[in-house]
Enzyme design. Structure first.
Site, short mmCIF file in Angstrom:
data_model
loop_
_atom_site.label_atom_id
_atom_site.label_comp_id
_atom_site.label_asym_id
_atom_site.label_seq_id
_atom_site.Cartn_x
_atom_site.Cartn_y
_atom_site.Cartn_z
N SER A 56 0.86 -1.19 0.00
CA SER A 56 0.00 0.00 0.00
C SER A 56 0.90 1.24 0.00
O SER A 56 2.11 1.13 0.23
CB SER A 56 -0.89 0.01 1.25
OG SER A 56 -0.09 0.24 2.41
N ASP A 93 -1.11 -1.52 -4.02
CA ASP A 93 -2.48 -1.64 -3.52
C ASP A 93 -3.06 -0.23 -3.31
O ASP A 93 -2.42 0.61 -2.65
CB ASP A 93 -2.40 -2.40 -2.17
CG ASP A 93 -3.75 -2.84 -1.66
OD1 ASP A 93 -4.69 -2.96 -2.46
OD2 ASP A 93 -3.86 -3.09 -0.44
N GLY A 190 -10.55 -3.71 7.02
CA GLY A 190 -10.36 -3.68 8.46
C GLY A 190 -10.96 -4.87 9.19
O GLY A 190 -11.46 -5.81 8.56
N ILE A 276 -6.20 -9.98 1.30
CA ILE A 276 -6.25 -10.28 2.74
C ILE A 276 -5.09 -9.59 3.44
O ILE A 276 -3.92 -9.83 3.11
CB ILE A 276 -6.19 -11.81 2.98
CG1 ILE A 276 -7.40 -12.49 2.29
CG2 ILE A 276 -6.14 -12.12 4.47
CD1 ILE A 276 -7.37 -14.00 2.30
N ASP A 277 -5.40 -8.73 4.37
CA ASP A 277 -4.38 -8.04 5.15
C ASP A 277 -4.69 -8.13 6.65
O ASP A 277 -3.87 -8.58 7.46
CB ASP A 277 -4.30 -6.56 4.71
CG ASP A 277 -3.14 -5.82 5.38
OD1 ASP A 277 -2.33 -6.47 6.07
OD2 ASP A 277 -3.05 -4.59 5.22
P1 13P Z 1 -8.83 -6.68 4.76
O1 13P Z 1 -8.76 -5.47 5.63
O2 13P Z 1 -10.20 -7.32 4.85
O3 13P Z 1 -7.76 -7.66 5.06
O4 13P Z 1 -8.66 -6.21 3.24
C1 13P Z 1 -7.38 -5.96 2.71
C2 13P Z 1 -7.44 -5.26 1.40
O5 13P Z 1 -8.46 -5.14 0.75
C3 13P Z 1 -6.17 -4.72 0.89
O6 13P Z 1 -6.36 -3.98 -0.27
O1 G3H Z 2 -6.63 -2.01 1.96
C1 G3H Z 2 -5.72 -1.60 2.65
C2 G3H Z 2 -4.66 -2.50 3.16
O2 G3H Z 2 -5.13 -3.30 4.22
C3 G3H Z 2 -3.44 -1.72 3.50
O3 G3H Z 2 -3.60 -0.98 4.65
O4 G3H Z 2 -2.98 1.36 4.10
O5 G3H Z 2 -2.83 0.48 6.46
O6 G3H Z 2 -1.20 -0.28 4.71
P1 G3H Z 2 -2.59 0.24 5.00
ZN ZN Z 3 -8.26 -2.96 -0.38
#
Ligand code: 13P
Ligand code: G3H
Ligand code: ZN
Length: 331
Positions: A56, A93, A190, A276-277
């Site tokens: 990101s 991302d 989130g 998935i993050d």
């Molecule tokens: P989550 O917060 O559900 O893991 O989604 C991550 C995401 O869409 C990153 O672009």
């Molecule tokens: O969709 C967002 C991702 O989970 C990345 O999150 O901007 O906190 O790195 P971030």
């Molecule tokens: Zn996203």
């Protein structure tokens, strides 16, 4: 200028084609540091799964763009060292400007997302088209987005979601030339994707969120057959991880995710990439909190980051096998 091909990376085109034919989805896991990158590669090599390493704009600021580029190159070499030459994409991302996308392309990314979903339709089209025109000169693939996901994170914010309008997708894809399209069908970013009052309780008293809008997905598939679809916000928020975090001093309230069986269903359709993050963040945090609580005298970072990395690898393996269905798709 560095081209991703010189780093051993690939773009997402062939990956998505195979995922579509094989009725599975490619994992797009976010990374910001070495332990996350190692866990992703270990899991994908063990499962013989292709992978999209996502960065990101916040991750880029956190880790430094030059370091990330060498880490991606390191990931390619690490996979080979572990014995399987899995295809690896380095993807931006939620790119929000042309300049950011260009900078990533110039620094070795093989794929970028231009997220114009908050813009009026025509501005989204114009911005996305501009990124595509630049990216395709270098054979870099581009993900666009139509519809807005709810959820609040550092760099991605939206109060309410607006589902993707199927009647717009054909025109958007044609006018922009994007290679894949992120859509909004009820997922969000989130760990707090739904309020408890939006959910019902099953026989075991477990909160069940409203189902994803598969009707919208089907309508989109009808209008752009065979076109790769992306689902953001696809963490399932494992309740055992939430419980561990809260048991050891955390304060996560009403953390609810997308049920894994719905994502498994989506992966069999035109959905070729699932992001998935948050689940990874939960797995690492649960393990670190547990180590801190059980070994309060420990202060060697390897002694808590190491177990956190192992927990992350196990979580990702579970996703690849049981949610994405991408295990054993690399020879
Ligand atoms: P989550 O917060 O559900 O893991 O989604 C991550 C995401 O869409 C990153 O672009
Ligand atoms: O969709 C967002 C991702 O989970 C990345 O999150 O901007 O906190 O790195 P971030
Ligand atoms: Zn996203």
């Amino acid at each position: 200028m560095v081209n991703y091909k010189d780093l051993g990376l690939v773009n997402s085109r062939e990956m998505f084609k195979k995922a579509m034919e094989g009725k599975y989805a490619i994992a797009a896991f976010n990374f910001n540091n070495m332990e996350q990158m190692q866990a992703i590669i270990q899991a994908c090599v063990e499962c013989k799964s292709p992978v999209i390493l996502q960065v990101s704009s916040g991750a880029r600021k956190y880790a430094n763009q030059t370091i990330l580029r060498y880490m991606a190159q390191g990931a390619v070499e690490y996979a080979k060292e572990l014995g399987v030459n899995i295809p690896i994409v380095l993807h931006l991302d939620h790119g929000d400007t042309f300049e950011l996308c260009k900078s990533c392309i110039d620094m070795g990314f093989s794929s970028v997302m231009i997220d114009g979903s908050h813009l009026p339709y025509d501005e989204n089209v114009a911005l996305t088209k501009k990124v595509v025109e630049y990216a395709h000169q270098f054979d870099v693939t581009v993900e666009g987005e139509l519809g807005v996901l709810a959820g609040i994170e550092d760099e991605v914010q939206a109060e309410h979601h607006t589902y993707t309008r199927p009647e717009e997708v054909e025109d958007f894809v044609k006018k922009t030339g994007v290679d894949s399209l992120a859509i909004s069908i009820g997922t969000s970013h989130g760990a707090n994707k739904f309020k408890p009052e939006q959910c019902t309780r099953n026989a075991d008293g477990v909160l069940v969120p409203p189902p994803l809008r598969f009707d919208i997905l089907k309508e989109i598939e009808k209008r752009i057959p065979g076109f790769p679809i992306v689902l953001h916000g696809s963490s399932s928020v494992p309740q055992d991880k939430v419980a561990t975090i809260n048991k050891y001093g955390g304060a996560l309230k009403d953390a609810i995710g997308i049920p894994e069986d719905q994502l498994r269903e989506a992966a069999k359709s035109a959905v070729c990439k699932i992001n998935i993050d948050s689940d990874g963040r939960l797995a690492m945090t649960a393990t670190i909190r547990e180590v801190f609580a059980q070994k309060p005298a420990e202060f060697d970072p390897r002694k808590y980051l190491g177990p956190a990395r192992d927990a992350l690898r196990e979580l990702y393996k579970h996703k690849l096998v049981n949610v994405l269905g991408s295990a054993n798709t690399v020879e």
